[in-house]
Design a protein around this motif. Structure first.
Motif, PDB file in Angstrom:
ATOM      1  N   VAL A  31    -103.684 -25.310 -30.078  1.00  0.00           N
ATOM      2  CA  VAL A  31    -103.255 -24.249 -31.600  1.00  0.00           C
ATOM      3  C   VAL A  31    -103.607 -22.886 -31.098  1.00  0.00           C
ATOM      4  O   VAL A  31    -104.464 -23.129 -30.379  1.00  0.00           O
ATOM      5  CB  VAL A  31    -103.456 -24.541 -32.817  1.00  0.00           C
ATOM      6  N   GLU A  32    -103.065 -22.103 -31.181  1.00  0.00           N
ATOM      7  CA  GLU A  32    -103.598 -21.048 -30.587  1.00  0.00           C
ATOM      8  C   GLU A  32    -103.602 -19.859 -31.197  1.00  0.00           C
ATOM      9  O   GLU A  32    -102.277 -19.802 -32.833  1.00  0.00           O
ATOM     10  CB  GLU A  32    -103.322 -20.065 -29.389  1.00  0.00           C
ATOM     11  N   MET A  33    -104.847 -18.657 -31.879  1.00  0.00           N
ATOM     12  CA  MET A  33    -104.016 -17.839 -32.774  1.00  0.00           C
ATOM     13  C   MET A  33    -104.284 -16.490 -31.686  1.00  0.00           C
ATOM     14  O   MET A  33    -104.908 -16.425 -31.374  1.00  0.00           O
ATOM     15  CB  MET A  33    -104.969 -17.663 -33.715  1.00  0.00           C
ATOM     16  N   LEU A  34    -103.229 -15.236 -32.191  1.00  0.00           N
ATOM     17  CA  LEU A  34    -102.405 -14.109 -31.785  1.00  0.00           C
ATOM     18  C   LEU A  34    -102.691 -12.920 -32.334  1.00  0.00           C
ATOM     19  O   LEU A  34    -102.309 -13.241 -33.501  1.00  0.00           O
ATOM     20  CB  LEU A  34    -101.834 -13.764 -30.991  1.00  0.00           C
ATOM     21  N   SER A  35    -103.738 -12.674 -32.980  1.00  0.00           N
ATOM     22  CA  SER A  35    -103.980 -11.173 -33.580  1.00  0.00           C
ATOM     23  C   SER A  35    -104.393  -9.370 -33.120  1.00  0.00           C
ATOM     24  O   SER A  35    -105.023 -10.054 -32.898  1.00  0.00           O
ATOM     25  CB  SER A  35    -105.724 -11.602 -35.038  1.00  0.00           C
ATOM     26  N   GLY A  36    -103.709  -8.997 -34.188  1.00  0.00           N
ATOM     27  CA  GLY A  36    -103.615  -7.741 -33.594  1.00  0.00           C
ATOM     28  C   GLY A  36    -105.205  -6.933 -34.108  1.00  0.00           C
ATOM     29  O   GLY A  36    -105.332  -5.803 -34.163  1.00  0.00           O
ATOM     30  N   ASP A  37    -105.456  -8.221 -35.198  1.00  0.00           N
ATOM     31  CA  ASP A  37    -107.179  -7.577 -35.822  1.00  0.00           C
ATOM     32  C   ASP A  37    -108.278  -7.155 -35.688  1.00  0.00           C
ATOM     33  O   ASP A  37    -108.578  -7.459 -34.054  1.00  0.00           O
ATOM     34  CB  ASP A  37    -106.677  -8.362 -37.624  1.00  0.00           C
ATOM     35  N   HIS A  38    -109.337  -7.015 -36.267  1.00  0.00           N
ATOM     36  CA  HIS A  38    -110.489  -6.439 -35.603  1.00  0.00           C
ATOM     37  C   HIS A  38    -111.250  -8.733 -34.981  1.00  0.00           C
ATOM     38  O   HIS A  38    -110.669  -8.849 -36.200  1.00  0.00           O
ATOM     39  CB  HIS A  38    -111.478  -6.068 -36.015  1.00  0.00           C
ATOM     40  N   PRO A  39    -112.105  -8.393 -33.780  1.00  0.00           N
ATOM     41  CA  PRO A  39    -111.941  -9.521 -33.583  1.00  0.00           C
ATOM     42  C   PRO A  39    -113.321 -10.044 -34.914  1.00  0.00           C
ATOM     43  O   PRO A  39    -112.585 -12.187 -34.456  1.00  0.00           O
ATOM     44  CB  PRO A  39    -113.292  -9.522 -32.508  1.00  0.00           C
ATOM     45  N   MET A  40    -113.889  -9.360 -35.683  1.00  0.00           N
ATOM     46  CA  MET A  40    -114.500 -10.241 -36.629  1.00  0.00           C
ATOM     47  C   MET A  40    -113.911 -10.580 -37.356  1.00  0.00           C
ATOM     48  O   MET A  40    -113.858 -11.913 -37.825  1.00  0.00           O
ATOM     49  CB  MET A  40    -115.135  -9.065 -37.205  1.00  0.00           C
ATOM     50  N   ALA A  41    -112.927  -9.990 -38.318  1.00  0.00           N
ATOM     51  CA  ALA A  41    -111.888 -10.456 -39.384  1.00  0.00           C
ATOM     52  C   ALA A  41    -111.454 -11.032 -38.206  1.00  0.00           C
ATOM     53  O   ALA A  41    -110.996 -12.829 -38.864  1.00  0.00           O
ATOM     54  CB  ALA A  41    -110.912  -9.079 -39.536  1.00  0.00           C
ATOM     55  N   ALA A  42    -111.176 -11.859 -37.226  1.00  0.00           N
ATOM     56  CA  ALA A  42    -110.307 -13.197 -36.962  1.00  0.00           C
ATOM     57  C   ALA A  42    -111.056 -14.317 -36.096  1.00  0.00           C
ATOM     58  O   ALA A  42    -110.828 -14.904 -36.619  1.00  0.00           O
ATOM     59  CB  ALA A  42    -109.418 -12.141 -35.391  1.00  0.00           C
ATOM     60  N   ALA A  43    -111.995 -13.390 -35.744  1.00  0.00           N
ATOM     61  CA  ALA A  43    -113.092 -14.862 -35.467  1.00  0.00           C
ATOM     62  C   ALA A  43    -113.661 -15.537 -37.358  1.00  0.00           C
ATOM     63  O   ALA A  43    -113.347 -17.264 -36.577  1.00  0.00           O
ATOM     64  CB  ALA A  43    -114.361 -14.832 -35.197  1.00  0.00           C
ATOM     65  N   GLU A  44    -112.949 -14.870 -37.931  1.00  0.00           N
ATOM     66  CA  GLU A  44    -113.347 -15.683 -38.595  1.00  0.00           C
ATOM     67  C   GLU A  44    -112.566 -16.699 -39.859  1.00  0.00           C
ATOM     68  O   GLU A  44    -112.940 -17.707 -40.237  1.00  0.00           O
ATOM     69  CB  GLU A  44    -114.021 -14.606 -40.187  1.00  0.00           C
ATOM     70  N   ILE A  45    -111.205 -15.794 -39.905  1.00  0.00           N
ATOM     71  CA  ILE A  45    -110.540 -16.373 -39.855  1.00  0.00           C
ATOM     72  C   ILE A  45    -110.102 -18.087 -39.549  1.00  0.00           C
ATOM     73  O   ILE A  45    -109.798 -19.286 -39.644  1.00  0.00           O
ATOM     74  CB  ILE A  45    -108.488 -15.437 -40.164  1.00  0.00           C
ATOM     75  N   ALA A  46    -110.135 -17.677 -37.879  1.00  0.00           N
ATOM     76  CA  ALA A  46    -109.732 -18.630 -36.962  1.00  0.00           C
ATOM     77  C   ALA A  46    -110.647 -19.831 -37.208  1.00  0.00           C
ATOM     78  O   ALA A  46    -110.301 -21.201 -36.985  1.00  0.00           O
ATOM     79  CB  ALA A  46    -109.857 -18.118 -35.725  1.00  0.00           C
TER      80      ALA A  46
END
Lengths: 725, 47
Positions: free
Chosen positions: A568-583
């Protein structure tokens, strides 16, 4: 407000959508979105019929098409569209040219052919039974007349009902390749010819019943396949019809006019209110505002925009009303860019060869070669041409891919039916085949793994008393952040006389308490970004920080995929901080943040080049191109139109859990299809030697043909019987 | 022999009648909206 803006009717001359009927009547066809049940039918039909002049209104629930009729000039198409929208449904005129779809006619033809072939099968089987069971005692003259009767019924029926196969085989042969319909057509024509020859020669064996039954069984498979495709195409047509946009243009004299987005030219000035979607790439001219970019970039929080900044098409204005100057036409804007990328992706996907076609490519030359070998073999052993030809034709009849023709559509219709009940809408049959092959799942973040609704993050850092004071202001607003704050504080009263300044914040009547952005509380907006500020007379401002809410089932879905051996991989257009937390909370180890639409597409290209089979799950316009490039793609029900259109499957609700079930069903369906191929092959392996050696009688041919078709259909039905795949 | 002819003729007649009815239903659009037909039975009035 949004609905009205998303239509093209006011600017458009709708008369070209009217279809002329008889006696001066005209018909108007409308794509209606959202109608699901008997209540919707009653509401829409009675509502439209109540309009002056309208003589008939009928909603087709299967296709979502409403047909309205009136005497020419007695009613206006605009009034009808407005009425349907007032009732709470999205409505858009069907393009007259696109409406006369060949699809419906194809469906009717298939049903008619099936009915006729079914009648022929039953009738000729009755005659053939008489010969098989009573043949010995029967006078030759009686048998002969029964044969002639069978010929009189079978030959016209086979030629009429078999036309889908004959036409398809003819088209394939003219292009110089062979499909499954070529051996089918050959077997049908040759078995009729052989039987006619036998009848003329006063022979005892004929295959009239086999020819008609073959046609009937194959038509069942063909009709199931058609039903699947038409459902998928209907959904796609709907999305297209609902996609045109409207914009309000400011004329040089200052008046407003409503025009279709496609008529906008660079330099036009547009007025957008809160909730409106930006139709073309533009530059903000007047008033700072906020826009929700989640569909464009995947960023979860509304972004502030200052005059002079560029706003991309697809953004939704959430702050103060704004005046924008268009910088590009619709077709040059980001959305159109993505649509083009999307098209390229789908072209590459059409190279995928369906399982059934792969089987046909191997099967056709094999069977034809076999029949030829049998013919030559018998001649070589000194048999007459008639005997050799009879045995060769028998091989063709007995190997006719009857079970193969049913093997795939039967499984797919059962699988999609089962998934439909669980809230997964499968747009094409081969999507399931492709889903079964995936080894990597790529998720978008905003709106896919998360709900897209913000939640208060630092509630623990703020004293309950202050939170309650802020919430008394927040409860008066519909702004998403204010609502998140109110939700965190729980139910309670609203402060008296709360005023809201759009794009800034809220304050009490005496301005003693203020809740809003940094500038609203007198702070420097450059130094204090994001979140909401709360200030009271004399006290230091309190900062409220928000984050996205992850879907409750996201972690379980990711874990279930990992258990099934899928990375599973996640690609997000959001900021790394927000992405890291959700991941981290979803349990995804591999993720990329700050990736735009092009980078997402490039990442998919790279994964494809590595030979991975990727499932893309996404909802935004920025995911659409990547979804088009993926091996298979799924969109949640809340996704943007263009993403739903790009995807192979759409989840009906907000829940991601059915995704796992879709994967399980797809894998099981693939197993069943392969089993069905094996069953059909097994049947052929036993039947071919018998046919080649000349032992097969019409009775054996008919019994094995029906038997093997029944077997593959029953095997397919196991998919719906099994409790857990 | 005449008995067989009678049976065949009547079988053909019954079969063709059923076929004709089905084709009529098909051409008059009764199979165009299976989902809608299933829901319409729940509507009270004749609308």
């Amino acid at each position: 407000m949004n609905l009205a803006l998303r239509s093209a009717d006011m600017a458009d001359d709708l008369s070209r959508h009217l279809l002329p009927g008889d006696d001066g009547n005209c018909q108007f066809e409308i794509a209606v979105k959202g109608a699901r049940c008997a209540n919707c039918i009653a509401k829409i039909e009675t509502g439209v019929r109540a309009l002056a002049g309208v003589s008939e209104a009928r909603l087709n629930l299967s296709t979502g098409k409403l047909t309205v009729g009136w005497k020419r000039g007695a009613a206006s198409p605009h009034a009808v569209l407005r009425r349907i929208r007032d009732l709470g449904y999205e409505a858009q005129p069907f393009d007259a040219a696109a409406t006369l779809s060949s699809g419906e006619q194809e469906g009717r033809l298939l049903l008619r052919c099936m009915a006729i072939a079914g009648f022929g099968t039953v009738f000729i089987m009755g005659l053939a039974d008489a010969v098989w069971y009573g043949g010995g005692d029967m006078e030759a003259a009686t048998r002969q007349s029964l044969f002639w009767l069978a010929a009189a019924v079978a030959i016209p029926i086979t030629f009429y009902a078999g036309q889908p196969f004959f036409l398809s085989a003819f088209r394939a042969l003219r292009r110089g390749n062979a499909n499954m319909d070529v051996p089918i057509s050959a077997a049908l024509i040759l078995s009729l010819g052989l039987s006619l020859y036998q009848t003329v020669q006063h022979g005892t064996h004929n295959y009239f019943d086999a020819a008609v039954m073959l046609t009937f069984l194959l038509l069942i498979g063909r009709y199931l396949d058609y039903r699947l495709r038409s459902r998928a195409q209907g959904a796609a047509r709907h999305l297209l019809a609902l996609q045109s946009l409207l914009a309000r243009r400011i004329r040089p004299d200052g008046d407003l006019e409503t025009v279709a987005a496609r008529d906008l030219a660079p330099g036009d000035r547009l007025l957008l209110a809160s909730g409106d979607r930006v139709p073309v790439n533009a530059v903000l001219e007047e008033h700072a505002t906020e826009a929700d970019m989640s569909l464009v970039t995947g960023e979860s929080m509304p972004q502030p925009f200052a005059p002079g900044e560029a706003i991309y098409a697809g953004a939704v204005i959430t702050g103060a009303p704004a005046i924008l100057r268009a910088t590009a036409r619709v077709e040059d804007s980001l959305v159109a860019d993505l649509a083009r990328l999307l098209e390229a992706g789908q072209q590459s996907r059409s190279l995928y060869v369906k399982l059934a076609d792969r089987a046909a490519r191997a099967y056709v030359p094999l069977v034809c070669g076999l029949a030829l070998a049998v013919f030559v073999g018998w001649l070589g052993m000194g048999a007459s041409i008639a005997v050799a030809a009879t045995n060769a034709i028998t091989v063709l009849i007995i190997t006719c891919p009857c079970a193969l023709g049913l093997a795939v559509p039967a499984v797919q219709i059962v699988a999609t039916g089962r998934l439909f009940q669980r809230g997964v809408f499968v747009k094409s049959g081969d999507a399931l085949e492709r889903l079964a092959e995936i080894d990597l799942a790529v998720f978008d973040k905003t709106g896919t793994l998360t709900t897209g609704v913000p939640a208060l993050r630092n509630a623990a850092d703020v004293s309950p008393a202050i939170l309650e004071q802020a919430a008394q202001l927040a409860r008066a607003s519909r702004h998403p952040l204010a609502q998140a704050l109110a939700a965190a504080a729980g139910p309670g009263p609203v402060a008296p006389g709360v005023r809201e300044t759009i794009g800034m914040g809220l304050e009490t009547a005496d301005s003693a308490r203020k809740l809003g952005n940094a500038a609203w509380c007198g702070l420097d907006p450059g130094a204090h970004k994001g979140g909401m500020w709360f200030c009271r007379d004399g006290a230091a401002p309190v900062h409220f920080v928000f984050h996205e809410t992850i879907r409750p089932e996201a972690g379980a879905v990711v874990a279930a995929l990992l258990r099934r051996g899928i990375s599973v991989e996640m690609l997000s257009g959001d900021h790394p901080m927000a992405a890291a937390e959700i991941a981290a909370r979803a349990g995804i180890a591999q993720w990329h943040a700050g990736v735009g639409a092009r980078e997402k597409a490039a990442r998919l290209q790279a994964l494809k080049a590595e030979g991975r089979h990727v499932l893309m799950v996404g909802d935004g316009i920025n995911d659409a191109a990547a979804m088009g490039l993926a091996h298979v793609s799924i969109a949640p029900g809340s996704a943007a139109d263009v993403s739903q259109q790009a995807s192979d499957m759409v989840l009906r609700g907000q829940d991601l859990t059915p995704l796992v079930e879709a994967l399980d069903v797809a894998r099981k369906a693939r197993r069943l299809v392969l089993q069905n191929f094996a069953l059909a092959l097994l049947y052929n392996l036993t039947a071919i030697p018998l046919a080649a050696l000349g032992f097969v009688t019409p009775l054996i041919a008919a019994a094995t043909m029906a038997g093997s078709s029944l077997l593959v259909t029953l095997n397919a039905l196991r998919l719906s019987l099994a409790g857990k795949p | 022999m005449s008995g067989v002819a009678l049976i065949i003729a009547s079988a053909l007649g019954v079969g063709l009648t059923a076929l004709a009815v089905l084709l009529w239903a098909l051409n008059s659009g009764q199979y165009d909206d299976p989902d809608g037909a299933a829901e319409r039975i729940l509507l009270d009035d004749g609308d």
